[in-house]
Design an enzyme around this catalytic site. Sequence first.
Site, PDB file in Angstrom:
ATOM      1  N   LYS A  91      48.410  37.188  40.482  1.00 40.45           N
ATOM      2  CA  LYS A  91      48.430  38.649  40.535  1.00 40.45           C
ATOM      3  C   LYS A  91      49.637  39.156  41.320  1.00 40.45           C
ATOM      4  O   LYS A  91      50.335  40.079  40.890  1.00 40.45           O
ATOM      5  CB  LYS A  91      47.143  39.181  41.166  1.00 40.45           C
ATOM      6  CG  LYS A  91      47.110  40.702  41.282  1.00 40.45           C
ATOM      7  CD  LYS A  91      46.057  41.172  42.248  1.00 40.45           C
ATOM      8  CE  LYS A  91      46.303  42.588  42.694  1.00 40.45           C
ATOM      9  NZ  LYS A  91      45.430  43.001  43.801  1.00 40.45           N
ATOM     10  N   ASP A  94      43.717  44.073  39.032  1.00 42.63           N
ATOM     11  CA  ASP A  94      43.013  44.185  40.305  1.00 42.63           C
ATOM     12  C   ASP A  94      41.563  44.578  40.038  1.00 42.63           C
ATOM     13  O   ASP A  94      41.115  44.618  38.890  1.00 42.63           O
ATOM     14  CB  ASP A  94      43.720  45.183  41.228  1.00 42.63           C
ATOM     15  CG  ASP A  94      43.496  46.631  40.814  1.00 42.63           C
ATOM     16  OD1 ASP A  94      43.089  46.871  39.647  1.00 42.63           O
ATOM     17  OD2 ASP A  94      43.733  47.537  41.636  1.00 42.63           O
TER      18      ASP A  94
END
Length: 221
Positions: free
Chosen positions: A121, A139
Amino acid sequence: MTKAERVDYTITTLQQLYPKIPVPLEHKDPYTLLIAVLLSAQSTDVRVNQITPLLFAKADNPFDMVKLSVEQIREIIKPVGLSPMKSKGIYGLSNILIEKYNGEVPQDMALLEELPAVGHKTASVVVSQAFGIPAFPVDTHIHRLMYRWGFSNGKNVVQTEKDAKRLFPKELWNDLHLQIIWYGREYSPARGWNLEKDIITRTIGRKKVLSDYHKTKKARK
């Protein structure tokens, strides 16, 4: 609506709501963005934006960062949480950037993921926001909304990312992931969710999500 129509509706609505998209984490270059994103793990952007000016006043590049000790870094970043792991990661990746990349942050996802404390991420955020390379960082907001909207099964973020990349045009990924984050915060939060404000979910949301919402609301009365 067909799924294609729901996707188009979502894109159009998000573009209307967020024609100009603010970047959540304050930074001035790829390195400071990398550090800010690393710090944001299990913390809030507000808290990170309060701490990074203190850290960057002492070291806003890898050459100055390695002049600090891990303990000094840890003391500064302690309020964002997970400071033992994050301070070691910041110091370690700064050393590697100097030794292998002349102090520059690489633009390649695989190389970024090799750096200490940098996961998929974090690497995705850096390549998309710092270098403009198409990526779709997922997220908690994106994971939640992709499920609520019926675009993913909600099992894990890996599947959510695959589904997002499959459904949304690649040229829109970098804008869309930020637009969805802002939308999730403002209109479709995990707590204190008000479906009346959440126009996208109210219009296209999966039946189970809408049913569960109304059951919960009814039970609270």
